[in-house]
Design an enzyme around this catalytic site. Structure first.
Site, PDB file in Angstrom:
ATOM      1  N   GLY A 112     -16.844  12.801  56.824  1.00  0.00           N
ATOM      2  CA  GLY A 112     -16.633  14.230  56.534  1.00  0.00           C
ATOM      3  C   GLY A 112     -17.955  14.973  56.460  1.00  0.00           C
ATOM      4  O   GLY A 112     -18.111  16.067  57.021  1.00  0.00           O
TER       5      GLY A 112
ATOM      6  N   GLU B  89      -5.894   0.138  49.796  1.00  0.00           N
ATOM      7  CA  GLU B  89      -5.121   1.309  49.364  1.00  0.00           C
ATOM      8  C   GLU B  89      -4.386   1.994  50.524  1.00  0.00           C
ATOM      9  O   GLU B  89      -3.383   2.668  50.314  1.00  0.00           O
ATOM     10  CB  GLU B  89      -6.028   2.322  48.666  1.00  0.00           C
ATOM     11  CG  GLU B  89      -7.147   2.864  49.571  1.00  0.00           C
ATOM     12  CD  GLU B  89      -8.082   3.842  48.881  1.00  0.00           C
ATOM     13  OE1 GLU B  89      -7.887   4.148  47.696  1.00  0.00           O
ATOM     14  OE2 GLU B  89      -9.036   4.307  49.549  1.00  0.00           O
TER      15      GLU B  89
ATOM     16  N   GLN C  42     -15.525  -0.071  42.167  1.00  0.00           N
ATOM     17  CA  GLN C  42     -16.131  -0.466  43.434  1.00  0.00           C
ATOM     18  C   GLN C  42     -17.274   0.451  43.853  1.00  0.00           C
ATOM     19  O   GLN C  42     -18.035   0.141  44.761  1.00  0.00           O
ATOM     20  CB  GLN C  42     -15.063  -0.471  44.554  1.00  0.00           C
ATOM     21  CG  GLN C  42     -14.010  -1.518  44.347  1.00  0.00           C
ATOM     22  CD  GLN C  42     -12.718  -1.188  45.098  1.00  0.00           C
ATOM     23  OE1 GLN C  42     -12.490  -1.667  46.190  1.00  0.00           O
ATOM     24  NE2 GLN C  42     -11.876  -0.360  44.508  1.00  0.00           N
TER      25      GLN C  42
ATOM     26  N   THR D   9     -21.019   5.036  53.058  1.00  0.00           N
ATOM     27  CA  THR D   9     -19.652   4.957  52.536  1.00  0.00           C
ATOM     28  C   THR D   9     -19.308   3.514  52.197  1.00  0.00           C
ATOM     29  O   THR D   9     -19.669   2.593  52.947  1.00  0.00           O
ATOM     30  CB  THR D   9     -18.570   5.506  53.496  1.00  0.00           C
ATOM     31  OG1 THR D   9     -17.289   5.084  53.028  1.00  0.00           O
ATOM     32  CG2 THR D   9     -18.716   5.018  54.918  1.00  0.00           C
ATOM     33  N   ILE D  10     -18.640   3.342  51.082  1.00  0.00           N
ATOM     34  CA  ILE D  10     -18.197   1.986  50.757  1.00  0.00           C
ATOM     35  C   ILE D  10     -17.141   1.528  51.767  1.00  0.00           C
ATOM     36  O   ILE D  10     -16.922   0.343  51.944  1.00  0.00           O
ATOM     37  CB  ILE D  10     -17.628   1.870  49.321  1.00  0.00           C
ATOM     38  CG1 ILE D  10     -16.371   2.708  49.132  1.00  0.00           C
ATOM     39  CG2 ILE D  10     -18.673   2.189  48.283  1.00  0.00           C
ATOM     40  CD1 ILE D  10     -15.567   2.343  47.875  1.00  0.00           C
ATOM     41  N   ASP D  11     -16.478   2.497  52.426  1.00  0.00           N
ATOM     42  CA  ASP D  11     -15.356   2.153  53.317  1.00  0.00           C
ATOM     43  C   ASP D  11     -15.814   1.476  54.613  1.00  0.00           C
ATOM     44  O   ASP D  11     -15.019   0.829  55.284  1.00  0.00           O
ATOM     45  CB  ASP D  11     -14.559   3.415  53.676  1.00  0.00           C
ATOM     46  CG  ASP D  11     -14.070   4.159  52.453  1.00  0.00           C
ATOM     47  OD1 ASP D  11     -13.905   3.514  51.397  1.00  0.00           O
ATOM     48  OD2 ASP D  11     -13.865   5.387  52.543  1.00  0.00           O
TER      49      ASP D  11
ATOM     50  N   GLY E 293     -18.139  10.863  48.352  1.00  0.00           N
ATOM     51  CA  GLY E 293     -18.053   9.912  47.238  1.00  0.00           C
ATOM     52  C   GLY E 293     -19.372   9.171  47.061  1.00  0.00           C
ATOM     53  O   GLY E 293     -20.027   8.825  48.029  1.00  0.00           O
TER      54      GLY E 293
ATOM     55  N   ARG F  42       1.421  -9.663  38.703  1.00  0.00           N
ATOM     56  CA  ARG F  42       0.704  -8.578  38.027  1.00  0.00           C
ATOM     57  C   ARG F  42      -0.161  -7.838  39.040  1.00  0.00           C
ATOM     58  O   ARG F  42      -0.699  -8.444  39.969  1.00  0.00           O
ATOM     59  CB  ARG F  42      -0.213  -9.128  36.930  1.00  0.00           C
ATOM     60  CG  ARG F  42       0.517  -9.868  35.828  1.00  0.00           C
ATOM     61  CD  ARG F  42       1.243  -8.899  34.879  1.00  0.00           C
ATOM     62  NE  ARG F  42       1.813  -9.603  33.748  1.00  0.00           N
ATOM     63  CZ  ARG F  42       3.033 -10.132  33.724  1.00  0.00           C
ATOM     64  NH1 ARG F  42       3.818 -10.047  34.798  1.00  0.00           N
ATOM     65  NH2 ARG F  42       3.478 -10.752  32.646  1.00  0.00           N
TER      66      ARG F  42
HETATM   67  O1  F6P Z   1     -14.524   7.215  50.707  1.00  0.00           O
HETATM   68  C1  F6P Z   1     -14.859   6.519  49.557  1.00  0.00           C
HETATM   69  C2  F6P Z   1     -13.676   6.420  48.626  1.00  0.00           C
HETATM   70  O2  F6P Z   1     -14.075   5.667  47.499  1.00  0.00           O
HETATM   71  C3  F6P Z   1     -12.409   5.853  49.241  1.00  0.00           C
HETATM   72  O3  F6P Z   1     -12.448   4.465  49.379  1.00  0.00           O
HETATM   73  C4  F6P Z   1     -11.373   6.373  48.291  1.00  0.00           C
HETATM   74  O4  F6P Z   1     -10.124   6.496  48.927  1.00  0.00           O
HETATM   75  C5  F6P Z   1     -11.906   7.723  47.902  1.00  0.00           C
HETATM   76  O5  F6P Z   1     -13.292   7.702  48.171  1.00  0.00           O
HETATM   77  C6  F6P Z   1     -11.685   8.080  46.462  1.00  0.00           C
HETATM   78  O6  F6P Z   1     -12.102   9.383  46.249  1.00  0.00           O
HETATM   79  P1  F6P Z   1     -12.255  10.052  44.822  1.00  0.00           P
HETATM   80  O7  F6P Z   1     -13.562   9.599  44.258  1.00  0.00           O
HETATM   81  O8  F6P Z   1     -12.233  11.514  45.091  1.00  0.00           O
HETATM   82  O9  F6P Z   1     -11.110   9.579  43.977  1.00  0.00           O
END
Ligand code: F6P
Length: 358
Positions: A117, A235, A284, A138-140, A12, A276
């Site tokens: 990955g 999520e 993000q 990674t943003i994560d 991503g 809501r």
């Molecule tokens: O790993 C980065 C991320 O943005 C996660 O936070 C998210 O679950 C996933 O990638 C979303 O992936 P995609 O861009 O394939 O929807």
């Protein structure tokens, strides 16, 4: 002939990737090297090779841009990790083809900018005799062996900005606003974004929640005369007796998402309050990188070239104690770096009256 190195961005996208590319190019040119950018992640390594020459001119002014100028993908022929921890193996013929492309192009080393990955794939390429250097992205922020990845700070900034905006509308309507954020199996974005944006409830995968506890937190705010409530839900968060919500599954891999709506519904049911949900999603991952990500990306790019120059192949750039160092790629891929449920950050959040719904 000039020494050539390759670079690719994989997985991503996130803000800061272009800062890394610029850092790689400028540091490499100082050594008299030429840089080849392989397009669309590892896919650019497939014969005959899809690439462009990156130089000072083509990378000028890219640092302020989100995304990656050479493209990326989190699909394709080189997926070496699926789901939460399961490994897949990149086909031997695919690796052999990629190796031949690199040999034919006279590429001495390959800098791989990606998340867990991509690092698993990098390890496989390294084992096949391709000189690889990893750069953690990674943003994560869930990569082991580095205290921080670039992209994370920019994502947190988006969450904070969203909460600032939602705060006024939540207050005006005396509503509960539930904000779903990314992060896969880690709660870093929710935790940092939630603290920075003044959330009242933060739900993260590392601390399974109880709907009644969340409702109790909302009711307590009501009783205290507080006007609105902001709930941030990662999520990957799940109730104590429930499962993560998957929005898409294919080929053994799944995408998380959808828990925000469910949490909003359960809060409304239990409290009777107007609630809501809002999903921040790929917002993000977009936009200009923050100062921190520009600097971190630049430092990581420069360090990757230094590592290639010193022959530290099979290693990944790592951020530790404010220093940019390196670790074996293998150290980064064994497990995910998750939020310690009893750590200082969670305790700080609790001390400013944030509920984790537990
Ligand atoms: O790993 C980065 C991320 O943005 C996660 O936070 C998210 O679950 C996933 O990638 C979303 O992936 P995609 O861009 O394939 O929807």
């Amino acid at each position: 002939m000039k020494t050539r190195i390759g670079v690719l961005t994989s997985g991503g996208d996130c803000p800061g990737l272009n800062a890394v590319l610029r850092g790689v190019v400028l540091a490499a040119e100082k050594l008299g090297w030429e840089v080849i950018g392989f397009k669309d992640g590892f896919e650019g390594l497939l014969p005959p090779g899809d690439y462009c020459i990156l130089d000072r001119k083509s990378t000028d002014g890219i640092m302020a841009l989100g995304g990656t100028m050479i493209g990326t993908t989190n699909r394709g022929h080189f997926i070496a990790k699926i789901g939460a921890g399961d490994r897949a193996v990149v086909a031997e013929n695919v690796i052999a083809d990629a190796k031949k492309v690199l040999v034919d192009l006279n590429v001495k080393a390959l800098i791989i900018v990606g998340g867990d990955g991509s690092m698993v794939t990098a390890l496989q390429l390294q084992e096949a005799g391709i000189n690889c250097i990893g750069v953690p992205k990674t943003i994560d922020n869930d990569l082991e062996a580095t205290a921080m990845t670039f992209g994370f700070d920019s994502a947190v900034d988006v969450v904070m900005d969203a909460l600032d905006r939602l705060h006024t509308t939540a207050t005006s309507h005396k509503r509960v606003m539930v904000v779903e954020v990314m992060g896969r199996h880690a709660g870093w974005i929710a935790l940092h974004g939630g603290i920075a944006g003044g959330a009242d409830v933060i739900l993260i995968p590392e601390i399974p929640f109880d709907y009644d506890r969340i409702a109790a937190a909302v009711k307590a705010r009501d009783a205290a005369g507080d006007l609105g409530t902001l709930v941030v839900v990662a999520e990957g968060a799940k109730p104590r007796d429930g499962q993560q919500i998957k929005r898409e599954t294919h080929g053994g891999e799944f995408k998380l998402g959808g828990i925000g709506e469910i949490v909003a519904g359960e809060i409304a049911k239990r409290t009777g309050k107007e609630t809501r949900a809002c999903v921040l999603g790929h917002l993000q991952r977009g936009g200009a990188p923050t100062t921190l990500d520009r600097i971190l990306g630049t430092r990581f790019g420069v360090k990757a070239v230094q590592l290639a120059n010193e022959g530290h192949f099979g290693s990944m750039v790592s951020y530790q104690n404010y220093q940019v160092r390196h670790v074996p790629i293998a150290d980064a891929v064994n497990r995910l770096r998750l939020v310690p449920p009893n750590g200082e950050m969670v305790q700080t959040a609790r001390d400013v009256d944030i509920s984790f719904g537990d």
